[in-house]
Design a protein around this motif. Structure first.
Motif, short mmCIF file in Angstrom:
data_model
loop_
_atom_site.label_atom_id
_atom_site.label_comp_id
_atom_site.label_asym_id
_atom_site.label_seq_id
_atom_site.Cartn_x
_atom_site.Cartn_y
_atom_site.Cartn_z
N ASN A 135 1.11 -1.11 -0.04
CA ASN A 135 -0.23 -0.05 -0.13
C ASN A 135 0.66 1.01 0.30
O ASN A 135 0.33 2.44 -0.52
N ARG A 136 2.31 0.73 1.00
CA ARG A 136 2.65 2.24 0.85
C ARG A 136 3.75 2.84 -0.89
O ARG A 136 3.15 3.61 -1.49
N ASP A 137 4.12 1.56 -1.62
CA ASP A 137 4.35 1.13 -3.20
C ASP A 137 2.91 2.36 -3.56
O ASP A 137 3.83 3.35 -4.30
N ARG A 138 1.69 2.15 -3.67
CA ARG A 138 0.57 1.89 -4.15
C ARG A 138 0.33 4.19 -3.72
O ARG A 138 0.05 4.63 -4.96
N VAL A 139 0.41 4.27 -2.77
CA VAL A 139 0.00 5.61 -2.30
C VAL A 139 1.41 6.39 -3.25
O VAL A 139 1.24 7.65 -3.74
N MET A 140 2.74 5.97 -2.98
CA MET A 140 3.61 7.08 -3.54
C MET A 140 3.82 6.75 -5.09
O MET A 140 4.09 7.05 -5.86
N ARG A 141 2.87 5.48 -5.61
CA ARG A 141 2.53 5.83 -7.08
C ARG A 141 3.52 5.04 -8.05
O ARG A 141 4.20 5.38 -9.20
N VAL A 142 4.11 3.82 -7.35
CA VAL A 142 5.29 3.27 -7.67
C VAL A 142 4.77 1.61 -8.05
O VAL A 142 5.81 0.89 -8.73
N GLN A 179 -10.71 -8.53 7.48
CA GLN A 179 -9.78 -7.37 8.84
C GLN A 179 -11.56 -6.81 9.55
O GLN A 179 -12.51 -7.72 9.48
N GLY A 180 -11.11 -5.83 10.58
CA GLY A 180 -12.33 -5.30 10.71
C GLY A 180 -12.22 -4.38 11.33
O GLY A 180 -11.49 -3.17 11.26
N TYR A 181 -13.09 -3.82 11.70
CA TYR A 181 -13.84 -2.32 12.33
C TYR A 181 -12.01 -1.62 12.81
O TYR A 181 -11.97 -0.68 13.20
N GLY A 182 -11.50 -2.57 14.17
CA GLY A 182 -10.67 -2.03 14.81
C GLY A 182 -8.78 -2.17 14.51
O GLY A 182 -8.46 -1.71 14.80
N LEU A 183 -8.95 -2.37 13.31
CA LEU A 183 -8.11 -2.85 12.31
C LEU A 183 -8.15 -1.26 11.34
O LEU A 183 -6.85 -0.89 10.58
N SER A 184 -9.01 -0.88 11.47
CA SER A 184 -8.94 0.28 9.70
C SER A 184 -8.01 1.07 10.34
O SER A 184 -7.64 1.80 11.95
N LEU A 185 -7.23 1.85 9.78
CA LEU A 185 -5.96 3.03 9.84
C LEU A 185 -6.47 4.25 9.75
O LEU A 185 -5.83 5.25 10.68
N TYR A 186 -8.29 4.55 9.26
CA TYR A 186 -9.09 5.90 10.80
C TYR A 186 -9.35 5.76 11.90
O TYR A 186 -9.16 6.70 12.29
N TYR A 187 -10.39 4.23 12.09
CA TYR A 187 -10.73 4.46 12.81
C TYR A 187 -10.62 3.36 14.16
O TYR A 187 -11.47 3.18 15.42
N GLY A 188 -9.89 2.94 13.51
CA GLY A 188 -9.16 1.12 14.46
C GLY A 188 -7.93 2.71 16.01
O GLY A 188 -8.07 3.31 16.19
N THR A 189 -7.12 1.19 16.31
CA THR A 189 -6.58 1.68 17.87
C THR A 189 -4.89 1.93 16.79
O THR A 189 -4.56 1.10 17.19
N TYR A 190 -4.69 3.51 16.41
CA TYR A 190 -4.19 3.59 15.65
C TYR A 190 -2.41 3.42 16.60
O TYR A 190 -3.22 3.66 18.22
N PRO A 191 -1.60 2.75 16.52
CA PRO A 191 -0.91 2.98 14.85
C PRO A 191 -1.19 1.04 14.48
O PRO A 191 -0.05 0.64 14.26
N PHE A 192 -2.23 0.62 16.23
CA PHE A 192 -2.11 -1.32 15.82
C PHE A 192 -2.94 -1.52 15.05
O PHE A 192 -4.10 -2.04 15.82
N ASP A 197 -8.32 1.70 5.78
CA ASP A 197 -9.73 1.48 6.49
C ASP A 197 -10.48 0.15 6.17
O ASP A 197 -9.85 0.25 4.95
N THR A 198 -11.03 -0.03 6.91
CA THR A 198 -11.81 -1.30 7.20
C THR A 198 -12.77 -1.13 6.93
O THR A 198 -13.91 -2.53 7.20
N THR A 199 -13.63 -0.30 7.44
CA THR A 199 -15.25 -0.23 7.35
C THR A 199 -16.08 -0.31 6.10
O THR A 199 -15.18 -0.42 4.74
N ALA A 200 -17.54 -0.41 6.02
CA ALA A 200 -18.32 -0.68 5.35
C ALA A 200 -17.92 0.21 4.06
O ALA A 200 -18.15 -0.24 2.87
#
Ligand code: GTP
Ligand code: IMP
Ligand code: MG
Length: 340
Positions: A135-142, A179-192, A197-200
């Motif tokens: 996903n990092r490379d995707r965001v970096m567009r490479v 995955q699940g809600y608690g692992l969402s990059l936005y709403y989960g227990t960041y940085p863990f 994002d893993t929500t609907a």
């Protein structure tokens, strides 16, 4: 025409694989599309005595009449994809399984980087499947896309076009999250958390379906909570206690022991809110209340189990429509008709 989404309500491993198998076998959607992060997921499917652990191919594969699609948002590991195509040969998955041509590819280097990175491997407890670096490379567009990858030739499709056309024609589409809600990059227990994002709402975007086209959002919770990897877990219980209550679990992908805790009502309420849940699937009630193992009728559940179900409905404001009473697809109480 229906377009339904199923997502995990907590930290993954809620039993989505089993619920998806049941729902797809029963409802026979024309398209089953996989959303979520990528091959870090491990869905368990038990069907007619056979057990499968799946990381890429939609868990609804048991219904052989459906097209099995992987949405553009999902990272594809071509090695895992081809391994599973062979593994599930018995279900004629070849010729009906396709990844969106825009899917980002996980290359061997991404897996090496994921495993070699101390922060990801040790502090976060990543699965080492290359998803974060992918996903990092995707965001970096490479990153490479499926349409550029030789071994994906003949296995790609325009998923949003197919799915939206199917809906225009009055067909049914089922979207399975991972995955699940608690692992969402936005709403989960960041940085863990995982790397997206893993929500609907993101599950819909992963497939290329707009929010106005979604009918039902089913959020899956286990009757207790588990978490693999590091990070906060307010209702966690000691390993010895989990063992003495028969709640030991090991991961499908990494084989790691899952941390175990009590059901968390407040967390479930938040998860339903952010997912826009319209229904809840509650799995593994048999592991908390062994007397209800393999029960298929709500009326046959004990008062204790019914009270637990009612408490969840009261806390979340969302009806519990599926109750899992065993790992096999058939060990399911289906209350969806009662909603009508
Ligand atoms: P991720 O995509 O990795 O988040 O996984 P998942 O949500 O598909 O769950 P996973 O299959 O990893 O873990 C759930 C475990 O519970 C598996 O071993 C299932 O076979 C099992 N399971 C699912 N539903 C039930 C149930 O109702 N009762 C019992 N006893 N086991 C269940
Ligand atoms: P990654 O997604 O592999 O980077 O892992 C990040 C965190 O999410 C770690 O705590 C993993 O254990 C967790 N995780 C990722 N995918 C899953 C899953 O499918 N089930 C349970 N935990 C997961
Ligand atoms: Mg899993």
């Amino acid at each position: 025409m229906t377009c339904n989404i199923l997502v995990g309500g907590s930290w993954g491993d809620e039993g989505k694989g089993k619920c998806i198998t049941y729902l797809c076998y029963k409802d026979q959607p024309d398209i089953i599309a996989r959303a979520g992060v990528g091959p870090n997921a491990g869905h368990s499917v038990e069907f007619h005595g056979d057990k499968y652990g799946l990381r890429m191919i939609p868990s609804g594969f048991v219904y052989t009449g459906a097209r099995l699609l992987i949405g553009a948002g999902v990272l594809v590991d071509p090695e895992v994809f081809h391994y599973e195509l062979d593994y599930l040969n018995k279900y004629q998955v070849k010729g009906r399984t396709f990844a969106d041509l825009r899917c980002s590819i996980i290359e061997p280097k991404h897996k090496e980087q994921d495993k070699a990175n101390e922060y990801l491997a040790k502090k976060i407890g990543s699965t080492g499947t290359g998803c974060g670096p992918g996903n990092r490379d995707r965001v970096m567009r490479v990153a490479k896309q499926a349409r550029d990858w030789e071994s994906m030739e003949g296995f790609t499709a325009d998923v949003p076009l197919e799915v939206n056309t199917a809906l225009d024609e009055g067909k049914d589409v089922f979207i399975e999250g991972s995955q699940g809600y608690g692992l969402s990059l936005y709403y989960g227990t960041y940085p863990f958390v995982t790397s997206k994002d893993t929500t609907a709402s993101t599950a819909a975007a992963d497939i290329g379906v707009g929010p106005t086209r979604i009918d039902e959002v089913m959020v899956v919770f286990k009757s207790y909570t588990t978490r693999v990897g590091e990070g906060p877990f307010p209702t966690e219980i000691k390993q010895e206690e989990a063992e003495s209550r028969g709640l030991e679990e090991y991961g499908t992908v990494t084989g790691r022991r899952r941390r175990v805790g009590e059901f968390d009502m407040e967390f479930a309420r938040e998860s339903c809110m952010i997912n826009g849940a319209t229904q809840i699937a509650l799995t593994c009630v048999d592991r908390i209340y062994p007397a209800c193992e393999r029960v298929k009728d709500y009326a046959d559940l004990s008062g204790e189990v019914k009270r637990f179900v009612e408490d969840i409905q009261d806390a979340t404001g969302v009806p519990v429509t599926i109750i899992g009473t065993g790992p096999d697809m058939e060990d399911t109480i289906d209350l969806r008709d009662e909603l009508l």
